[in-house]
Write a protein that holds these residues in place. Structure first.
Motif, PDB file in Angstrom:
ATOM      1  N   LEU A   1       0.840  -1.197   0.000  1.00 25.59           N
ATOM      2  CA  LEU A   1       0.000   0.000   0.000  1.00 25.59           C
ATOM      3  C   LEU A   1       0.874   1.246   0.000  1.00 25.59           C
ATOM      4  CD1 LEU A   1      -2.896   1.161   0.236  1.00 25.59           C
ATOM      5  CD2 LEU A   1      -2.625   1.048   2.722  1.00 25.59           C
ATOM      6  N   LYS A   2       0.643   2.139  -0.956  1.00 25.54           N
ATOM      7  CA  LYS A   2       1.425   3.374  -1.051  1.00 25.54           C
ATOM      8  C   LYS A   2       0.492   4.570  -1.206  1.00 25.54           C
ATOM      9  CE  LYS A   2       5.447   1.110  -3.146  1.00 25.54           C
ATOM     10  NZ  LYS A   2       6.145   1.076  -1.846  1.00 25.54           N
ATOM     11  N   LEU A   3       0.867   5.679  -0.567  1.00 33.52           N
ATOM     12  CA  LEU A   3       0.076   6.911  -0.612  1.00 33.52           C
ATOM     13  C   LEU A   3       1.014   8.082  -0.887  1.00 33.52           C
ATOM     14  CD1 LEU A   3      -2.780   8.047   1.721  1.00 33.52           C
ATOM     15  CD2 LEU A   3      -0.800   9.560   1.404  1.00 33.52           C
ATOM     16  N   ASP A   4       0.687   8.873  -1.890  1.00 34.11           N
ATOM     17  CA  ASP A   4       1.446  10.071  -2.236  1.00 34.11           C
ATOM     18  C   ASP A   4       0.574  11.281  -1.915  1.00 34.11           C
ATOM     19  OD1 ASP A   4       2.655  12.277  -3.527  1.00 34.11           O
ATOM     20  OD2 ASP A   4       3.619  10.968  -4.991  1.00 34.11           O
ATOM     21  N   SER A   5       0.904  11.999  -0.837  1.00 33.85           N
ATOM     22  CA  SER A   5       0.061  13.104  -0.386  1.00 33.85           C
ATOM     23  C   SER A   5       0.117  14.302  -1.329  1.00 33.85           C
ATOM     24  CB  SER A   5       0.469  13.538   1.026  1.00 33.85           C
ATOM     25  OG  SER A   5       1.808  14.003   1.048  1.00 33.85           O
ATOM     26  N   ARG A   6       1.226  14.507  -2.026  1.00 34.07           N
ATOM     27  CA  ARG A   6       1.336  15.645  -2.930  1.00 34.07           C
ATOM     28  C   ARG A   6       0.534  15.411  -4.208  1.00 34.07           C
ATOM     29  NH1 ARG A   6       7.822  17.108  -2.385  1.00 34.07           N
ATOM     30  NH2 ARG A   6       7.711  17.881  -0.249  1.00 34.07           N
ATOM     31  N   ARG A   7       0.616  14.214  -4.732  1.00 36.81           N
ATOM     32  CA  ARG A   7      -0.127  13.889  -5.947  1.00 36.81           C
ATOM     33  C   ARG A   7      -1.563  13.466  -5.649  1.00 36.81           C
ATOM     34  NH1 ARG A   7       2.975  12.970 -10.539  1.00 36.81           N
ATOM     35  NH2 ARG A   7       5.226  13.070 -10.230  1.00 36.81           N
ATOM     36  N   HIS A   8      -1.831  13.243  -4.357  1.00 40.99           N
ATOM     37  CA  HIS A   8      -3.148  12.776  -3.915  1.00 40.99           C
ATOM     38  C   HIS A   8      -3.492  11.460  -4.624  1.00 40.99           C
ATOM     39  CE1 HIS A   8      -7.251  13.203  -2.276  1.00 40.99           C
ATOM     40  NE2 HIS A   8      -6.663  14.040  -1.431  1.00 40.99           N
TER      41      HIS A   8
END
Length: 222
Positions: free
Chosen positions: A134-141
């Motif tokens: 599971l990966k989350l990129d907060s800048r790219r949403h």
């Protein structure tokens, strides 16, 4: 900059005046078209949106905001009629971050606005988070589970980001409400369970990473 869309000139002018007096720059609009023009000229930091508007109602405007790449991440507070639970639910489902019912006090409104502006700053820390597949990129949403893109609502994304920034920490439902909604949502803690359930359903094989802590709430593990 805060934009407030409200067709009642008396309420609109009072709110804009109050926000300006508390050090928050604000502009008011009587209907959606003028609001869209202003957004094209300058992106707001927060939007206050009345539901009952001429020509295009607030829920329709909210839907357009969340479909606009440049505006979809702007925090939006819906202004609803007192006791209109259906409008509140529709607004939250369409991506509203908060709501306030008429008639409202100016102190409450300012507190809600400041809370949302603080929350919009996001948690401090890494932009890209990962836990297993599971990966989350907060800048790219963006979120991927096992390499597969996952489409989340704003609330689902915020809930997942909170858990991923604090792996192993068990949050109570009340804490999740306060952190993700900034106050005790009138729907009760059941709304947390519903969001977790839909979030798990979207994460596929990574769903088990969101663990239920019996008698407490939820945590990210694995």
């Amino acid at each position: 900059m805060i934009y407030y869309v409200e067709d009642d000139s008396g309420i609109r002018e009072l709110v804009v005046y109050t926000l300006n007096q508390t050090g928050l720059e604000a502009r008011g609009f009587a209907e959606g078209q003028a609001f869209y023009v202003a957004c094209a000229e300058r992106k707001p930091d927060l939007i206050l949106l009345d539901i009952m508007l001429p020509r295009e109602d607030g829920l329709s405007i909210l839907k357009r905001i969340r479909q606009d790449a440049s505006l979809k991440s702007v925090p939006t507070i819906m202004v609803t009629a007192k006791g209109s639970e259906y409008d509140k639910v529709r607004g939250l489902d369409l991506g509203a971050d908060d709501y306030i019912a008429k008639p409202f006090g100016m102190m409450e409104l300012v507190a809600r606005v400041k809370a949302r502006l603080r929350a919009a700053g996001g948690e401090k820390g890494a932009a890209v988070l990962s836990c297993g597949a599971l990966k989350l990129d907060s800048r790219r949403h963006e979120v991927t589970a096992g390499g597969r893109p996952v489409a989340l609502t704003l609330k689902e994304f915020a809930l997942l980001e909170l858990l991923m920034r604090h792996p192993g920490v068990a949050f109570t439902r009340e804490q999740l409400l306060e952190r993700n909604w900034d106050y005790s949502y009138e729907g009760g803690t059941r709304t947390v369970d519903v969001h977790v359930q839909t979030l798990r359903g979207k994460l596929g094989d990574c769903a088990s990473l969101i663990q239920t802590v019996r008698g407490v709430g939820y945590k990210l593990g694995g």
